[in-house]
Design a protein around this motif. Sequence first.
Motif, PDB file in Angstrom:
ATOM      1  N   TYR A  26       0.831  -1.207   0.000  1.00  0.00           N
ATOM      2  CA  TYR A  26       0.000   0.000   0.000  1.00  0.00           C
ATOM      3  C   TYR A  26       0.865   1.256   0.000  1.00  0.00           C
ATOM      4  N   GLN A  27       1.936   1.236   0.795  1.00  0.00           N
ATOM      5  CA  GLN A  27       2.839   2.383   0.854  1.00  0.00           C
ATOM      6  C   GLN A  27       3.486   2.614  -0.509  1.00  0.00           C
ATOM      7  N   GLN A  28       3.875   1.551  -1.176  1.00  0.00           N
ATOM      8  CA  GLN A  28       4.476   1.697  -2.500  1.00  0.00           C
ATOM      9  C   GLN A  28       3.464   2.193  -3.525  1.00  0.00           C
ATOM     10  N   ILE A  29       2.235   1.728  -3.430  1.00  0.00           N
ATOM     11  CA  ILE A  29       1.192   2.178  -4.358  1.00  0.00           C
ATOM     12  C   ILE A  29       0.928   3.672  -4.182  1.00  0.00           C
ATOM     13  N   MET A  30       0.889   4.117  -2.937  1.00  0.00           N
ATOM     14  CA  MET A  30       0.598   5.523  -2.671  1.00  0.00           C
ATOM     15  C   MET A  30       1.731   6.461  -3.105  1.00  0.00           C
ATOM     16  N   THR A  31       2.964   5.988  -3.090  1.00  0.00           N
ATOM     17  CA  THR A  31       4.092   6.858  -3.431  1.00  0.00           C
ATOM     18  C   THR A  31       4.581   6.669  -4.860  1.00  0.00           C
ATOM     19  N   SER A  32       4.049   5.712  -5.574  1.00  0.00           N
ATOM     20  CA  SER A  32       4.501   5.435  -6.931  1.00  0.00           C
ATOM     21  C   SER A  32       3.816   6.370  -7.922  1.00  0.00           C
ATOM     22  N   ALA A  33       4.535   6.714  -8.964  1.00  0.00           N
ATOM     23  CA  ALA A  33       3.976   7.583 -10.003  1.00  0.00           C
ATOM     24  C   ALA A  33       2.888   6.876 -10.800  1.00  0.00           C
ATOM     25  N   ASP A  34       3.029   5.572 -10.988  1.00  0.00           N
ATOM     26  CA  ASP A  34       2.031   4.826 -11.754  1.00  0.00           C
ATOM     27  C   ASP A  34       1.070   4.025 -10.871  1.00  0.00           C
ATOM     28  N   ASN A  35       1.059   4.327  -9.577  1.00  0.00           N
ATOM     29  CA  ASN A  35       0.144   3.687  -8.617  1.00  0.00           C
ATOM     30  C   ASN A  35       0.253   2.173  -8.626  1.00  0.00           C
ATOM     31  N   SER A  36       1.469   1.664  -8.585  1.00  0.00           N
ATOM     32  CA  SER A  36       1.671   0.217  -8.510  1.00  0.00           C
ATOM     33  C   SER A  36       2.842  -0.069  -7.582  1.00  0.00           C
ATOM     34  N   ALA A  37       2.798  -1.250  -7.016  1.00  0.00           N
ATOM     35  CA  ALA A  37       3.887  -1.692  -6.144  1.00  0.00           C
ATOM     36  C   ALA A  37       4.897  -2.479  -6.968  1.00  0.00           C
ATOM     37  N   HIS A  38       6.076  -2.660  -6.396  1.00  0.00           N
ATOM     38  CA  HIS A  38       7.087  -3.476  -7.060  1.00  0.00           C
ATOM     39  C   HIS A  38       6.530  -4.890  -7.222  1.00  0.00           C
ATOM     40  N   PRO A  39       6.780  -5.544  -8.356  1.00  0.00           N
ATOM     41  CA  PRO A  39       6.225  -6.882  -8.581  1.00  0.00           C
ATOM     42  C   PRO A  39       6.583  -7.892  -7.494  1.00  0.00           C
ATOM     43  N   TYR A  40       7.793  -7.814  -6.935  1.00  0.00           N
ATOM     44  CA  TYR A  40       8.178  -8.769  -5.904  1.00  0.00           C
ATOM     45  C   TYR A  40       7.382  -8.560  -4.622  1.00  0.00           C
ATOM     46  N   VAL A  41       7.075  -7.317  -4.298  1.00  0.00           N
ATOM     47  CA  VAL A  41       6.251  -7.040  -3.115  1.00  0.00           C
ATOM     48  C   VAL A  41       4.843  -7.565  -3.350  1.00  0.00           C
ATOM     49  N   ASP A  42       4.318  -7.351  -4.530  1.00  0.00           N
ATOM     50  CA  ASP A  42       2.987  -7.831  -4.882  1.00  0.00           C
ATOM     51  C   ASP A  42       2.918  -9.355  -4.819  1.00  0.00           C
ATOM     52  N   ILE A  43       3.918 -10.007  -5.364  1.00  0.00           N
ATOM     53  CA  ILE A  43       3.952 -11.475  -5.356  1.00  0.00           C
ATOM     54  C   ILE A  43       4.063 -12.007  -3.927  1.00  0.00           C
ATOM     55  N   CYS A  44       4.916 -11.404  -3.124  1.00  0.00           N
ATOM     56  CA  CYS A  44       5.092 -11.835  -1.734  1.00  0.00           C
ATOM     57  C   CYS A  44       3.786 -11.678  -0.953  1.00  0.00           C
ATOM     58  N   HIS A  45       3.107 -10.580  -1.166  1.00  0.00           N
ATOM     59  CA  HIS A  45       1.839 -10.315  -0.473  1.00  0.00           C
ATOM     60  C   HIS A  45       0.791 -11.372  -0.835  1.00  0.00           C
ATOM     61  N   ARG A  46       0.610 -11.596  -2.111  1.00  0.00           N
ATOM     62  CA  ARG A  46      -0.407 -12.564  -2.559  1.00  0.00           C
ATOM     63  C   ARG A  46      -0.054 -13.990  -2.127  1.00  0.00           C
ATOM     64  N   ALA A  47       1.199 -14.364  -2.323  1.00  0.00           N
ATOM     65  CA  ALA A  47       1.611 -15.733  -2.003  1.00  0.00           C
ATOM     66  C   ALA A  47       1.469 -16.028  -0.518  1.00  0.00           C
ATOM     67  N   SER A  48       1.857 -15.091   0.322  1.00  0.00           N
ATOM     68  CA  SER A  48       1.777 -15.354   1.764  1.00  0.00           C
ATOM     69  C   SER A  48       0.329 -15.518   2.223  1.00  0.00           C
ATOM     70  N   LEU A  49      -0.584 -14.760   1.641  1.00  0.00           N
ATOM     71  CA  LEU A  49      -1.994 -14.934   2.006  1.00  0.00           C
ATOM     72  C   LEU A  49      -2.526 -16.276   1.510  1.00  0.00           C
ATOM     73  N   LEU A  50      -2.132 -16.677   0.318  1.00  0.00           N
ATOM     74  CA  LEU A  50      -2.562 -17.980  -0.200  1.00  0.00           C
ATOM     75  C   LEU A  50      -1.963 -19.134   0.609  1.00  0.00           C
ATOM     76  N   TYR A  51      -0.703 -18.992   1.010  1.00  0.00           N
ATOM     77  CA  TYR A  51      -0.068 -20.034   1.806  1.00  0.00           C
ATOM     78  C   TYR A  51      -0.678 -20.122   3.200  1.00  0.00           C
ATOM     79  N   ALA A  52      -1.160 -19.015   3.732  1.00  0.00           N
ATOM     80  CA  ALA A  52      -1.840 -19.048   5.031  1.00  0.00           C
ATOM     81  C   ALA A  52      -3.099 -19.906   4.929  1.00  0.00           C
ATOM     82  N   PHE A  53      -3.859 -19.711   3.876  1.00  0.00           N
ATOM     83  CA  PHE A  53      -5.057 -20.520   3.670  1.00  0.00           C
ATOM     84  C   PHE A  53      -4.696 -21.992   3.472  1.00  0.00           C
TER      85      PHE A  53
END
Length: 85
Positions: A26-53
């Motif tokens: 979220y912090q990266q999205i808010m400070t980015s010029a194109d409103n996106s986070a780094h792909p590795y942060v995005d992947i880590c976020h999604r994967a960790s939530l899926l692995y929790a399930f």
Amino acid sequence: MTAENLAIISAGVFFLTGLLTGVWKYQQIMTSADNSAHPYVDICHRASLLYAFAAILLAKFAEVSQLSNRVEIISVGVVVFYFAT
């Protein structure tokens, strides 16, 4: 420790990682010029939530399993190690 406890603790760690990387994303999205986070942060976020399930599913499978406690702990440990790496 039982295999079910190992899976639940792992699910908690994965979920906490998902929450923390969500804040980072979220912090990266808010400070980015194109409103996106780094792909590795995005992947880590999604994967960790899926692995929790997935770890919660492992806990339920370990609960209903008829295998020995040792086999269940090794099985859950191998899968959780795979998720973590």
